[in-house]
Motif scaffolding. Structure first.
Motif, PDB file in Angstrom:
ATOM      1  N   HIS A 122     -18.668   3.120  31.165  1.00  0.00           N
ATOM      2  CA  HIS A 122     -17.900   4.262  31.633  1.00  0.00           C
ATOM      3  C   HIS A 122     -18.849   5.344  32.101  1.00  0.00           C
ATOM      4  N   THR A 123     -18.377   6.148  33.022  1.00  0.00           N
ATOM      5  CA  THR A 123     -19.127   7.319  33.432  1.00  0.00           C
ATOM      6  C   THR A 123     -18.976   8.396  32.387  1.00  0.00           C
ATOM      7  N   LYS A 124     -19.725   9.486  32.554  1.00  0.00           N
ATOM      8  CA  LYS A 124     -19.601  10.577  31.592  1.00  0.00           C
ATOM      9  C   LYS A 124     -18.206  11.176  31.617  1.00  0.00           C
ATOM     10  N   GLY A 125     -17.549  11.064  32.747  1.00  0.00           N
ATOM     11  CA  GLY A 125     -16.191  11.561  32.813  1.00  0.00           C
ATOM     12  C   GLY A 125     -15.190  10.666  32.121  1.00  0.00           C
ATOM     13  N   GLY A 126     -15.587   9.428  31.793  1.00  0.00           N
ATOM     14  CA  GLY A 126     -14.707   8.530  31.077  1.00  0.00           C
ATOM     15  C   GLY A 126     -14.108   7.437  31.922  1.00  0.00           C
ATOM     16  N   SER A 127     -14.296   7.478  33.235  1.00  0.00           N
ATOM     17  CA  SER A 127     -13.720   6.442  34.086  1.00  0.00           C
ATOM     18  C   SER A 127     -14.529   5.166  33.988  1.00  0.00           C
ATOM     19  N   GLU A 128     -13.820   4.045  34.097  1.00  0.00           N
ATOM     20  CA  GLU A 128     -14.474   2.753  33.947  1.00  0.00           C
ATOM     21  C   GLU A 128     -15.311   2.437  35.175  1.00  0.00           C
ATOM     22  N   LEU A 129     -16.460   1.812  34.943  1.00  0.00           N
ATOM     23  CA  LEU A 129     -17.375   1.483  36.035  1.00  0.00           C
ATOM     24  C   LEU A 129     -16.926   0.212  36.733  1.00  0.00           C
ATOM     25  N   PRO A 130     -17.048   0.157  38.035  1.00  0.00           N
ATOM     26  CA  PRO A 130     -16.721  -1.084  38.738  1.00  0.00           C
ATOM     27  C   PRO A 130     -17.753  -2.162  38.448  1.00  0.00           C
ATOM     28  N   PRO A 131     -17.374  -3.425  38.605  1.00  0.00           N
ATOM     29  CA  PRO A 131     -18.295  -4.521  38.281  1.00  0.00           C
ATOM     30  C   PRO A 131     -19.563  -4.513  39.114  1.00  0.00           C
ATOM     31  N   ASP A 132     -19.505  -4.008  40.354  1.00  0.00           N
ATOM     32  CA  ASP A 132     -20.713  -4.053  41.172  1.00  0.00           C
ATOM     33  C   ASP A 132     -21.793  -3.126  40.619  1.00  0.00           C
ATOM     34  N   ILE A 133     -21.374  -2.035  39.954  1.00  0.00           N
ATOM     35  CA  ILE A 133     -22.364  -1.164  39.324  1.00  0.00           C
ATOM     36  C   ILE A 133     -23.007  -1.869  38.135  1.00  0.00           C
ATOM     37  N   VAL A 134     -22.178  -2.562  37.376  1.00  0.00           N
ATOM     38  CA  VAL A 134     -22.709  -3.315  36.237  1.00  0.00           C
ATOM     39  C   VAL A 134     -23.670  -4.390  36.728  1.00  0.00           C
ATOM     40  N   ASN A 135     -23.291  -5.063  37.813  1.00  0.00           N
ATOM     41  CA  ASN A 135     -24.173  -6.086  38.383  1.00  0.00           C
ATOM     42  C   ASN A 135     -25.482  -5.473  38.838  1.00  0.00           C
ATOM     43  N   ALA A 136     -25.399  -4.283  39.429  1.00  0.00           N
ATOM     44  CA  ALA A 136     -26.613  -3.630  39.913  1.00  0.00           C
ATOM     45  C   ALA A 136     -27.533  -3.245  38.764  1.00  0.00           C
ATOM     46  N   MET A 137     -26.956  -2.834  37.640  1.00  0.00           N
ATOM     47  CA  MET A 137     -27.767  -2.416  36.498  1.00  0.00           C
ATOM     48  C   MET A 137     -28.490  -3.587  35.860  1.00  0.00           C
ATOM     49  N   THR A 138     -27.936  -4.782  35.956  1.00  0.00           N
ATOM     50  CA  THR A 138     -28.530  -5.945  35.283  1.00  0.00           C
ATOM     51  C   THR A 138     -29.079  -6.959  36.278  1.00  0.00           C
ATOM     52  N   ILE A 139     -29.295  -6.547  37.513  1.00  0.00           N
ATOM     53  CA  ILE A 139     -29.671  -7.481  38.572  1.00  0.00           C
ATOM     54  C   ILE A 139     -30.988  -8.194  38.272  1.00  0.00           C
ATOM     55  N   PHE A 140     -31.932  -7.490  37.636  1.00  0.00           N
ATOM     56  CA  PHE A 140     -33.252  -8.070  37.421  1.00  0.00           C
ATOM     57  C   PHE A 140     -33.452  -8.611  36.011  1.00  0.00           C
ATOM     58  N   THR A 141     -32.405  -8.609  35.196  1.00  0.00           N
ATOM     59  CA  THR A 141     -32.553  -9.086  33.818  1.00  0.00           C
ATOM     60  C   THR A 141     -31.664 -10.268  33.502  1.00  0.00           C
ATOM     61  N   ARG A 142     -30.778 -10.638  34.392  1.00  0.00           N
ATOM     62  CA  ARG A 142     -29.881 -11.748  34.116  1.00  0.00           C
ATOM     63  C   ARG A 142     -30.276 -12.962  34.948  1.00  0.00           C
TER      64      ARG A 142
END
Length: 1060
Positions: A857-877
């Motif tokens: 979630h963002t600091k505002g509380g909204s759920e993150l889209p999957p592409d952001i999650v994919n971007a955060m873990t792109i080099f570790t998965r």
């Protein structure tokens, strides 16, 4: 006279103290009143002045004559012992910040309660009561009265003296080593464990400590069995028994005896010390009783003579001088099997070290008391051997009818032929009683020797276990660390010791237990010697023992001697012992306890690293040994984890990685160090091997320039600068664009390679908050593993990944930097199955058997889209099948092709194949393709496809040109923008601009489905191109691409070679 001396209380101050506090002292006594009036007068403050009526004016002194205390004149502290204590009693010397007048840190420091100071009522012992007597009681154990005569019968006088000599050499060398270590600073409770762990580190210390505690507990069993054997003999003489006057009686009496001894230990040190004094007197009397009785002889008593006590004679001495090894108790004995049974009788030298926490001065008491104990005990053993071997026969029948003219002739004994002799040194453990002046006193001495040794063993084991529990090395031993009473008695450890000792006592066979104890003690002695050798060989500055009579090579010889003897005694037991130590060592290595004791292992690591760096400095660089050493300009590593992960892809298990953070505000020292530690801890918990540093008080451009120039040393300096792409360049301040351009330019000026990484959604994730709703490292429905969060194990709990710096909280008044550290991740309470948020009492739901998805979630509380999650873990998965497209457009030395090759070798990227794209001059495209393929083959770069780009020099499409025109339009020079892109620059760079636009089209055409794109970075020529135009090139080259894009360029120095 009484009225002449009065104490007068006056308001205000005389100015002396105030002047001293302000750093000035008046030198003129006439200015006293003037200074007093000029200084501000504190309210409600009183001072006492002593007025001497009559002659007081003679005693009044001016400010120049007055004596001030040092505390009034300076904040500096003097060198004192209490300043160096590692405990709650230590005095805090003023910090650098206090001496420099920095603002006082308002943070609350919670003192470490891991090492509680002993209460004032604790008893402290001297070297005689605390070391000499415990060592003698430990050495004079079961072997002295029950087995030494049997050892003489087996090995003979000569070889028994050799056994004693070898044992003495081992003990003397170990005592030298023990004395050196114990005088190198204060030795606290824990004995051998404390000594080894603080010297070689917790891995060796804890493993040997457990083995040593176990050996002491088993030794208590062995001595209790000896006590029970002698008691059985005594009861048998009176025809008294409990069950069978054999092993079952030993088990019953032994269990009760251990319980009583444990209760004596629980009463406290006072009762134990009183018991020791009584026991040592009894043993001493018994020893002299035997020596006097053996010297006097049987005095014509045929019963004694028939039992083998013939008195001193040269014939008896010659007959017993040599060995006569026989089969006994299921073992064909030899020199080393007898040595194994005897050696536990000299394993008492550690008795003083085991209770070193209870000594007044452990550094002086342990060497003095141990050496005296060795001298006395070894002398007594040698005398026993000579007296027993010179005055008693090996075999005797006990029947006076077998005597010939009152003399025992062993060759004429009928029992010797059929092996039915019941008396003599070989056959009876009662020969000491037979040869003594008064037999009952030998029983008392035997009881005292066995019980005293068992008592000291039982006393040391709980304290050793308690020390292990306090240090929290093994989780299972933490329970036994709780102290009880004003003396901190380890009652829980006593219970554990009772069950271990009682369990081995049920074996009931002394000769079966002794060899096992020997290997355990020898292993401990070996490591004590190795500790001293290692410390003396490495010679850290902290190695300053006051005991000087040691030698590193003698300690090494003692270590080798102990190991060799272990294997000669019983190689199976030796292998098992080292296997146990190694297993316990691996457990500590896996848990990685938070224990930093300044061990010599750390000093050796530093020294080895230092020598390696010095040697490396003198080695010339060669292209075959090139390593990409990356300086990652990530700022806070928690804010840009993908940039850090990409850098670690290039350096993992291969080279160095540095992470730099530039803060424009000058920070206080403590704040800066805490931020560095926090960032480094985050990297360590994610198992990223990198060095993190912060430069504060500089602009971004100057700070990065300083990082590039000063990071590392010698050959251990970075050669590549990795930066994130600046996605907001088109709408930020022009100074930021210029600064970003200068950073790239200056990196090349310092002959560094440069890599710029761009992700579709950007690199900065500092605005995100992670709410964990699944077990750690859970996998969501898309198969994405939450690898950004450090893995939880038994040694460490979850750590916060995101530490967002609150720039608004920076205090400009004191030039300090305050970092707001929210706690976005949950801390796991491992005593329950529910998860709780840090700082709250809101319980999270217990995890279901099936893992739920990890939601962001963002600091505002909204759920993150999957592409952001994919971007955060792109080099570790783990990456699916795909391609790494490499656009090697310009020859930069080979860095552009080397970096994607390194990535393709990583396990997570094994399914991604290299596709190489290259430009050609257009004359002979087939020949150029063959030449490029040959070059890659000679470089041994494995690729799946080689594509020669055609039409690079063609005109780009109109829509591409229009897109670029709109991109640079805000940066065109105008009356409002005097520093923008000029028409002249656009005309001069038109051809190069069109080439970049054309390359953009080709990249989009060929790499729309690629997993990663690596492309040659255009050279930033400061004198030829402006920053906005250059950034427009980078924007066009990396836009409209869904996968990560890395722009890389070497420093024109080869990093690949054709030759072997």
């Amino acid at each position: 006279m009484a009225d002449r001396f009065q104490i007068l209380k006056v308001n205000g101050t005389d100015g002396t103290t105030a002047g001293a506090e302000n750093g000035t002292v008046s030198t003129d006594g006439n200015n006293e009143s003037q200074q007093q009036n000029s200084l501000p007068q504190p309210e409600n403050r009183r001072s006492s002045r002593l007025s001497f009526r009559g002659f007081g004016h003679f005693l009044r002194k001016s400010d120049a004559e007055r004596k001030f205390s040092l505390a009034q004149l300076t904040k500096e502290s003097l060198p004192r012992l209490d300043n160096y204590r590692i405990s709650m009693r230590n005095l805090k010397r003023p910090s650098i910040g206090e001496l420099q007048g920095e603002a006082v840190d308002q943070s609350i420091t919670i003192p470490d309660a891991a090492e509680p100071e002993p209460s004032g009522g604790q008893i402290k012992l001297g070297w005689i009561v605390g070391v000499l007597i415990p060592c003698l009681l430990n050495i004079w154990g079961v072997m002295l009265f029950l087995r030494l005569s049997w050892v003489v019968a087996e090995s003979g006088i000569l070889q028994t003296l050799i056994i004693i000599t070898i044992s003495a050499v081992v003990c003397v060398i170990t005592t030298l080593s023990l004395s050196a270590i114990s005088t190198n600073g204060e030795v606290k409770g824990g004995g051998v464990y404390f000594i080894i762990s603080r010297s070689l580190g917790p891995e060796f210390g804890a493993s040997v400590g457990v083995v040593f505690a176990f050996a002491n507990a088993v030794s208590a069993s062995m001595n209790t069995i000896g006590f029970c054997e002698s008691l059985n003999v005594l009861l048998k003489s009176y025809d008294v028994k409990i069950i069978d006057n054999d092993i079952n009686d030993i088990r019953i009496v032994g269990s009760v005896t251990i319980l009583v001894l444990i209760l004596i230990c629980c009463v406290g040190m006072e009762w134990e010390t009183k018991a020791q004094n009584f026991l040592i007197v009894t043993i001493t009397l018994a020893i002299f009783n035997f020596l006097i009785g053996a010297a006097i002889g049987p005095r014509g008593n045929e019963t004694l003579i028939s039992r083998g006590f013939v008195g001193f004679s040269w014939d008896t001495f010659k007959e017993n001088f040599g060995p006569d090894y026989r089969y006994a108790e299921g073992v064909n004995h030899n020199f080393f099997s007898v040595f194994a049974i005897f050696f536990p009788s000299v394993t008492g030298i550690q008795a003083g070290a085991n209770i070193c926490g209870d000594l007044k001065d452990a550094g002086a008491a342990i060497p003095k008391g141990t050496f005296w104990a060795l001298l006395i005990s070894m002398t007594s053993y040698a005398l026993f051997v000579l007296f027993a071997g010179g005055a008693a026969m090996r075999d005797a029948s006990g029947n006076p009818a077998d005597l010939i003219n009152g003399t025992l002739v062993s060759s004429e004994l009928s029992c010797l032929k059929n092996e039915t002799c019941d008396w003599g040194l070989f056959n009876s453990y009662e020969m000491m009683q037979v040869m003594s002046l008064w037999g009952p006193l030998i029983y008392a001495g035997c009881f005292a020797a066995t019980l005293s040794t068992a008592l000291t063993n039982l006393l040391s084991v709980p304290r050793l276990v308690q020390a292990l529990g306090i240090d929290q090395i093994y989780p299972g031993l933490i329970f036994f660390s709780k102290p009880y009473g004003k003396h901190g008695e380890p009652y829980r450890g006593y219970v554990l010791t009772f069950f271990i000792s009682a369990g081995f006592l049920l074996i009931g066979e002394l000769n079966l237990i002794a060899p096992l104890i020997s290997t355990f003690y020898l292993a401990s002695y070996a490591l004590i010697n190795f500790c001293t050798f290692h410390a003396a060989f490495v010679k850290p500055l902290g190695w300053r023992p006051t005991f000087k009579y040691y030698n590193a090579w003698i300690s090494l010889f003692g270590f080798a001697m102990c190991v060799v003897i272990m294997f000669l005694i019983n190689y199976v037991a030796a292998i098992v012992t080292f296997g146990i130590i190694f297993t316990l060592y691996l457990v500590v290595m896996y848990r990685k306890p938070d224990a930093n004791w300044g061990s010599t292992t750390q000093a050796q690591q530093y020294k080895a690293a230092l020598m390696a760096v010095h040697r490396l400095q003198n080695v010339s660089d060669h292209v075959k040994n090139y390593h990409p050493q990356v300086l990652v300009l990530a700022g806070d590593p928690k804010a840009r984890p993908t940039l850090v992960d990409f850098g670690y892809l290039l350096t993992k298990n291969n080279s160095l990685m540095f992470i730099g953070n530039i803060l424009p505000v000058r920070m206080a020292y403590k704040n800066r160090i805490n931020l560095v530690k926090d960032g480094q801890k985050y990297l360590d918990d994610r198992k990223i091997k990198a060095f993190y540093n912060i430069i504060d008080g500089f602009s971004v451009e100057d700070g990065i320039s300083a990082l590039i120039k000063t990071t590392g040393f010698g050959k251990m300096a970075p050669n590549i600068v990795l930066v994130g792409y600046k996605p907001d360049w088109s709408h930020c301040h022009k100074e930021e664009v210029e600064s970003y351009f200068d950073i790239l330019y200056n990196a090349f000026s310092q002959r560094m390679g440069v890599c710029v990484l761009r992700l579709t959604n950007g690199l900065d994730f500092s605005e995100l908050r992670h709410d964990l709703k699944a077990p750690i490292n859970g996998t969501n429905k898309q198969g994405i593993t939450n690898e950004l969060i450090p893995a939880a194990n038994a040694a460490s709990e979850l750590l916060h990944i995101d530490s967002n710096l609150n720039l608004a909280s920076m205090d400009s008044t004191n030039l300090s930097y305050n970092a707001a550290q929210p706690a976005p991740l949950p801390n796991v309470n491992r005593n329950s199955r529910s998860y709780k948020l840090s700082g709250t009492n809101i319980p999270m739901p217990e995890p279901e058997p099936e893992p739920e998805p990890v939601l962001y979630h963002t600091k505002g509380g909204s759920e993150l889209p999957p592409d952001i999650v994919n971007a955060m873990t792109i080099f570790t998965r783990k990456q699916p099948k795909g391609t790494i497209d490499v656009f090697w457009l310009y020859d930069d030395g080979g860095l552009t092709i080397l970096l994607p090759y390194i990535i393709s070798m990583r396990s997570h990227w094994a399914n991604s194949k290299l596709r190489v794209f290259a430009m050609c001059h257009g004359k002979d495209e087939d020949q150029e393709e063959k030449s490029m393929a040959s070059l890659l083959t000679k470089f041994r770069i494995k690729y799946s496809e080689l594509i020669m780009l055609k039409g690079v020099c063609e005109q780009p499409r109109p829509d591409t040109i229009l897109k670029h025109k709109r991109l640079i339009e805000p940066f065109r020079r105008s009356p409002r923008n005097e520093f923008g892109i000029t028409d002249e620059e656009l005309n001069n760079m038109a051809e190069k601009t069109h080439r970049q636009l054309r390359i953009h089209e080709l990249v989009v055409q060929h790499s729309s489905n690629a997993t990663l794109v690596v492309m040659s970075l255009p050279m930033p020529r400061k004198e030829a191109i402006s920053a906005p135009l250059y950034m427009s090139w980078l924007e066009m080259l990396t836009s409209d691409i869904k996968c990560p894009v890395a722009l890389a360029r070497g420093n024109q120095t080869p990093v690949l070679t054709l030759y072997s």
